[in-house]
Write an enzyme that holds these catalytic residues in place. Structure first.
Site, PDB file in Angstrom:
ATOM      1  N   SER A  49      19.162 -20.047  44.431  1.00 52.20           N
ATOM      2  CA  SER A  49      18.878 -18.912  43.649  1.00 52.20           C
ATOM      3  C   SER A  49      20.493 -18.038  44.779  1.00 52.20           C
ATOM      4  O   SER A  49      21.460 -18.963  44.665  1.00 52.20           O
ATOM      5  CB  SER A  49      18.629 -18.076  45.179  1.00 52.20           C
ATOM      6  OG  SER A  49      19.003 -17.349  45.834  1.00 52.20           O
ATOM      7  N   GLU A  65       7.188 -21.608  35.591  1.00 53.06           N
ATOM      8  CA  GLU A  65       6.819 -20.252  35.086  1.00 53.06           C
ATOM      9  C   GLU A  65       7.218 -19.432  34.024  1.00 53.06           C
ATOM     10  O   GLU A  65       6.813 -18.116  33.639  1.00 53.06           O
ATOM     11  CB  GLU A  65       7.816 -18.948  36.452  1.00 53.06           C
ATOM     12  CG  GLU A  65       8.260 -19.309  37.860  1.00 53.06           C
ATOM     13  CD  GLU A  65       8.792 -18.989  38.721  1.00 53.06           C
ATOM     14  OE1 GLU A  65       9.178 -17.826  39.194  1.00 53.06           O
ATOM     15  OE2 GLU A  65       9.902 -19.830  39.265  1.00 53.06           O
ATOM     16  N   LYS A 104      16.502 -22.103  48.390  1.00 55.79           N
ATOM     17  CA  LYS A 104      15.888 -21.799  47.427  1.00 55.79           C
ATOM     18  C   LYS A 104      15.805 -23.035  46.644  1.00 55.79           C
ATOM     19  O   LYS A 104      17.124 -23.760  45.687  1.00 55.79           O
ATOM     20  CB  LYS A 104      15.797 -20.613  46.470  1.00 55.79           C
ATOM     21  CG  LYS A 104      15.342 -19.307  47.449  1.00 55.79           C
ATOM     22  CD  LYS A 104      14.248 -19.142  47.722  1.00 55.79           C
ATOM     23  CE  LYS A 104      13.671 -19.068  46.780  1.00 55.79           C
ATOM     24  NZ  LYS A 104      13.081 -17.603  46.848  1.00 55.79           N
ATOM     25  N   SER A 157      14.061 -11.238   3.388  1.00 55.72           N
ATOM     26  CA  SER A 157      13.864 -11.964   4.263  1.00 55.72           C
ATOM     27  C   SER A 157      14.235 -13.518   4.629  1.00 55.72           C
ATOM     28  O   SER A 157      14.200 -14.196   5.915  1.00 55.72           O
ATOM     29  CB  SER A 157      12.093 -12.396   4.680  1.00 55.72           C
ATOM     30  OG  SER A 157      11.995 -12.773   2.775  1.00 55.72           O
ATOM     31  N   THR A 211     -12.860 -22.215  44.669  1.00 55.40           N
ATOM     32  CA  THR A 211     -13.515 -21.048  43.866  1.00 55.40           C
ATOM     33  C   THR A 211     -12.507 -20.238  44.507  1.00 55.40           C
ATOM     34  O   THR A 211     -12.837 -19.919  45.728  1.00 55.40           O
ATOM     35  CB  THR A 211     -15.327 -21.145  43.293  1.00 55.40           C
ATOM     36  OG1 THR A 211     -15.971 -20.657  45.141  1.00 55.40           O
ATOM     37  CG2 THR A 211     -15.551 -22.386  42.623  1.00 55.40           C
ATOM     38  N   HIS A 212     -12.593 -18.842  43.881  1.00 57.00           N
ATOM     39  CA  HIS A 212     -12.004 -17.598  43.971  1.00 57.00           C
ATOM     40  C   HIS A 212     -10.794 -18.103  44.798  1.00 57.00           C
ATOM     41  O   HIS A 212     -10.914 -17.269  45.919  1.00 57.00           O
ATOM     42  CB  HIS A 212     -13.029 -16.868  44.530  1.00 57.00           C
ATOM     43  CG  HIS A 212     -14.255 -16.564  44.715  1.00 57.00           C
ATOM     44  ND1 HIS A 212     -14.501 -15.750  43.399  1.00 57.00           N
ATOM     45  CD2 HIS A 212     -15.614 -17.598  44.599  1.00 57.00           C
ATOM     46  CE1 HIS A 212     -16.058 -15.428  43.397  1.00 57.00           C
ATOM     47  NE2 HIS A 212     -16.377 -17.561  43.467  1.00 57.00           N
ATOM     48  N   TYR A 248      -1.703  -9.506  -3.232  1.00 56.18           N
ATOM     49  CA  TYR A 248      -0.677 -10.023  -2.317  1.00 56.18           C
ATOM     50  C   TYR A 248      -0.371  -8.524  -2.021  1.00 56.18           C
ATOM     51  O   TYR A 248      -0.161  -7.338  -2.473  1.00 56.18           O
ATOM     52  CB  TYR A 248       0.437 -10.048  -2.677  1.00 56.18           C
ATOM     53  CG  TYR A 248       1.414 -11.435  -2.414  1.00 56.18           C
ATOM     54  CD1 TYR A 248       2.386 -11.419  -1.284  1.00 56.18           C
ATOM     55  CD2 TYR A 248       2.801  -9.739  -2.522  1.00 56.18           C
ATOM     56  CE1 TYR A 248       2.822 -11.274  -0.155  1.00 56.18           C
ATOM     57  CE2 TYR A 248       3.536 -10.002  -1.378  1.00 56.18           C
ATOM     58  CZ  TYR A 248       3.910 -10.442  -0.670  1.00 56.18           C
ATOM     59  OH  TYR A 248       5.380 -11.323  -0.311  1.00 56.18           O
TER      60      TYR A 248
HETATM   61  N1  ARG Z   1       9.681 -13.245   0.633  1.00 53.68           N
HETATM   62  C1  ARG Z   1       8.054 -13.291  -0.073  1.00 53.68           C
HETATM   63  C2  ARG Z   1       6.991 -12.590   2.042  1.00 53.68           C
HETATM   64  O1  ARG Z   1       7.605 -13.272   2.416  1.00 53.68           O
HETATM   65  C3  ARG Z   1       7.746 -13.598  -1.015  1.00 53.68           C
HETATM   66  C4  ARG Z   1       6.827 -13.424  -1.817  1.00 53.68           C
HETATM   67  C5  ARG Z   1       7.173 -11.939  -2.703  1.00 53.68           C
HETATM   68  N2  ARG Z   1       6.495 -11.688  -3.212  1.00 53.68           N
HETATM   69  C6  ARG Z   1       6.952  -9.947  -4.136  1.00 53.68           C
HETATM   70  N3  ARG Z   1       5.930 -10.154  -5.043  1.00 53.68           N
HETATM   71  N4  ARG Z   1       6.925  -9.567  -4.102  1.00 53.68           N
HETATM   72  O2  ARG Z   1       6.066 -12.544   1.099  1.00 53.68           O
END
Ligand code: ARG
Length: 466
Positions: A285, A298, A291, A31, A163-164, A325
Site C-alpha cells: 500500500s 482479487e 500491508k 472491424s 457452511t454459512h 446474417y
Molecule cells: N466484418 C463482418 C463481420 O464481422 C464480416 C461479414 C460482413 N458481411 C456483410 N455482409 N457485411 O461480421
C-alpha cells in the site's frame, strides 16, 4: 477491380453507390482494428477454399499457385508487422483479399468465387476459437494439476469445513482443494462437448442460400480439420451458438475461479491466517507500510464480472435476430476475444499462484478446534449406541453449551462430565471428539477421510493422464 482500385474506391461494392461513406460511418462500421486478430484463420480458410476450387476445376492450377504464393507473402508481412491494415477496407477479410489482388492480380479476384464474407467470417471465428479452446483445455489441465500438487501434501491437514461460513465439520485441506478440481474438471468436459459443435464448417453457405458452383464442402472441411459441415446454409451464416456456448463455459469457469480467489483472499487475511501467498502475487500500500494485499486473487475474482457480462452481451446480441446474417454479428468478436484473453490469463496466473501457496497447518487446525466442529461426531456416536439421531442432536447441544460456558472444546470436557449427558457415553467416545477421529470416520465415497481423499487424487491423476 484490382487491389489498388479496391483500395481507392474504398468499398468492395462501390459501383452502385453514388456517394462515399462518411468518415464517421467508416469508423462505426469497420472491424479491422479488432478482427485482424483472425488473420491466420482467414488465410488458412482461404487457402483451403482455393485448393478445393482448383480441385473442382472452378479455378485453374495457376490461379491456385498464385493465391498460395500471395498468401505466403501476406503471412510473412503480417508476422513481421509490415502489413498495412486499412480502415477503409473495413475488416480482416477485405484487407487480406485486397492485398492478395495487389500481389497476384486476377487470381486474387477469383478467390472469392462461391464464397461470401458471411460464411467466411463464420468459418474464421470457428477456426480461431477452436485453437483457443485447445489452448484453454491445456490451461485447465495445468490448473487442476496445481491444485492436485498441493492436495497431495495435505490429505492429513485438518481445517474447518464451513457452511454459512460458520465452522461446521472438520475436513482436510486436500479435500477442500479437490472440490475445485471437480469444478475445473467439469469445465474441461464442457469444452470437449462444445468443441464438437464448434468444429463444423460454414463455408459453402455463401451469402445465405448456398451457391451454384459445384463446391466440395467435405473436402474443405477435411482440409481445415472440421468434423462436419453446417447442414443448412441460412443457419451456417447466422449461427453463433458456438460463441454463446463458449461464453457460458467461460462465465462458469470464471465463477469457479472467483470462488477459489475469494477463499485465497479470506485465508490470507489476518483473521484466518490459513495461508500465505508469494510476494510476487501481492502488492503493498502507498500509505500503510504493513500491508501486503492479495491483488492477483482479487483481480481474478473481479474479472469474472466482465466475462459473465460478455455472456449477457452475446446472448442479447442474438436475441430476436431474423435469419440470416445481420451486421449485428460483427459485435460477437470483442466480447469473445476478451473472454478468451481473460480466461486464459486468469487460469495461467491462478495455477502458478496456487502451486506456490504456503499452507499454515497449525492455524487451520486451531480454527477447526474453535467451533465445536466434532459435535456431529458426538451425535453420531450416540446414534450408533442406539439413540434416535434427533435425541442425540439435542443432548450434544447441551454439551456444546457447557463447553461454550467453560470456553473449552468437547474433547477437553472431562469424561465424567460428558457421561452426565447420557449414560451410554463411555471412554471410547474420545476418538470421535478429536479432529483426526472425525476426519477418519468420513470414509464414505467422496468423503473427507484421508483414504478417500487419496483415492480421489489418484482418480484425477489417471484421468489427466499423469
Ligand atoms: N466484418 C463482418 C463481420 O464481422 C464480416 C461479414 C460482413 N458481411 C456483410 N455482409 N457485411 O461480421
Amino acid at each position: 477491380m484490382s487491389g489498388n482500385q479496391l483500395d481507392k474506391k474504398s468499398q468492395a461494392w462501390s459501383a452502385l453507390f453514388s456517394e462515399p461513406m462518411s468518415e464517421l460511418v467508416k469508423r462505426y462500421t469497420a472491424s479491422v482494428n479488432f478482427d485482424k486478430r483472425l488473420w491466420r484463420a482467414d488465410i488458412d480458410g482461404s487457402l483451403a477454399h482455393a485448393e478445393m476450387l482448383a480441385t473442382q476445376g472452378i479455378i485453374g492450377a495457376q490461379d491456385l499457385a498464385d493465391i498460395q504464393r500471395g498468401m505466403a507473402q501476406i503471412r510473412a508481412e503480417i508476422e513481421s508487422g509490415e502489413f498495412a491494415w486499412k480502415l477503409e477496407l473495413e475488416d480482416v477479410h477485405l484487407n487480406i483479399e485486397a492485398r492478395l489482388t495487389q500481389l497476384v492480380g486476377d487470381a486474387g479476384k477469383r478467390l472469392h468465387t462461391g464464397r461470401s464474407r458471411n460464411d467466411q467470417v463464420a468459418t474464421d471465428v470457428r477456426l480461431w476459437l477452436r485453437g483457443e479452446v485447445d489452448a484453454i483445455a491445456a490451461l485447465l489441465g495445468d490448473m487442476q494439476r496445481a491444485l492436485l500438487g498441493v492436495a497431495e501434501q495435505h490429505a492429513d491437514t485438518v481445517m474447518p469445513g464451513f457452511t454459512h461460513l460458520q465452522v461446521a465439520q472438520p475436513v482436510s485441506f486436500a479435500h477442500h482443494l479437490l472440490a475445485y478440481v471437480e469444478m475445473f474438471a467439469r469445465d474441461a468436459e464442457r469444452l470437449v462437448d462444445l468443441r464438437q459443435r464448434l468444429n463444423r464448417l460454414p463455408l459453402g453457405a455463401a451469402a445465405l442460400a448456398g451457391t451454384s458452383y459445384p463446391l466440395d464442402r467435405d473436402l474443405v472441411a477435411r482440409l481445415l480439420g472440421f468434423e462436419g459441415v453446417c447442414e443448412n446454409s441460412l443457419d451456417a451464416v447466422s449461427d453463433r451458438d458456438f460463441a454463446l456456448e463458449f461464453s457460458s463455459f467461460a462465465a462458469i469457469t470464471m465463477v469457479h475461479v472467483s470462488r477459489l480467489a475469494e477463499e485465497l483472499v479470506l485465508w490470507m487475511s489476518q483473521n484466518f491466517g490459513f495461508i500465505d501467498l508469494a510476494d510476487r502475487y501481492c502488492t503493498g500500500s502507498s500509505i500503510m507500510p504493513q500491508k501486503r494485499n492479495p491483488d492477483v486473487a482479487e483481480l481474478a475474482r473481479g474479472k469474472s464480472g466482465r466475462v459473465v457480462g460478455h455472456l449477457m452481451g452475446l446472448i442479447t446480441l442474438m436475441k430476436g435476430q431474423p435469419l440470416a446474417y445481420n451486421k449485428d454479428n460483427q459485435e460477437d468478436k470483442e466480447p469473445l476475444f476478451d473472454s478468451v484473453d481473460t480466461v486464459s490469463d486468469t487460469l495461467r496466473i491462478m495455477a502458478e499462484m496456487v502451486a506456490g501457496i504456503v499452507v499454515k497447518k497449525e492455524a487451520m487446525e486451531r480454527a477447526a478446534l474453535k467451533g465445536y466442529a466434532t459435535a456431529t461426531d458426538l451425535a453420531d456416536y450416540l446414534a450408533h449406541k442406539g439413540l434416535p439421531f434427533r435425541d442425540a442432536h439435542e443432548i450434544v447441544a447441551h454439551a456444546v453449551k457447557l463447553g461454550l460456558q467453560r470456553g473449552i472444546d468437547l474433547a477437553d470436557l472431562p469424561l465424567e462430565e460428558l457421561k452426565a449427558f447420557h449414560p451410554s457415553i463411555e471412554a471410547d467416545v474420545l476418538p470421535a471428539l478429536t479432529l483426526r477421529g472425525s476426519l477418519e470416520a468420513r470414509k464414505v465415497r467422496g468423503g473427507t477421510a484421508p483414504v478417500q481423499v487419496r483415492a480421489q487424487i489418484a482418480r484425477h491423476r489417471s484421468r489427466l493422464g499423469d
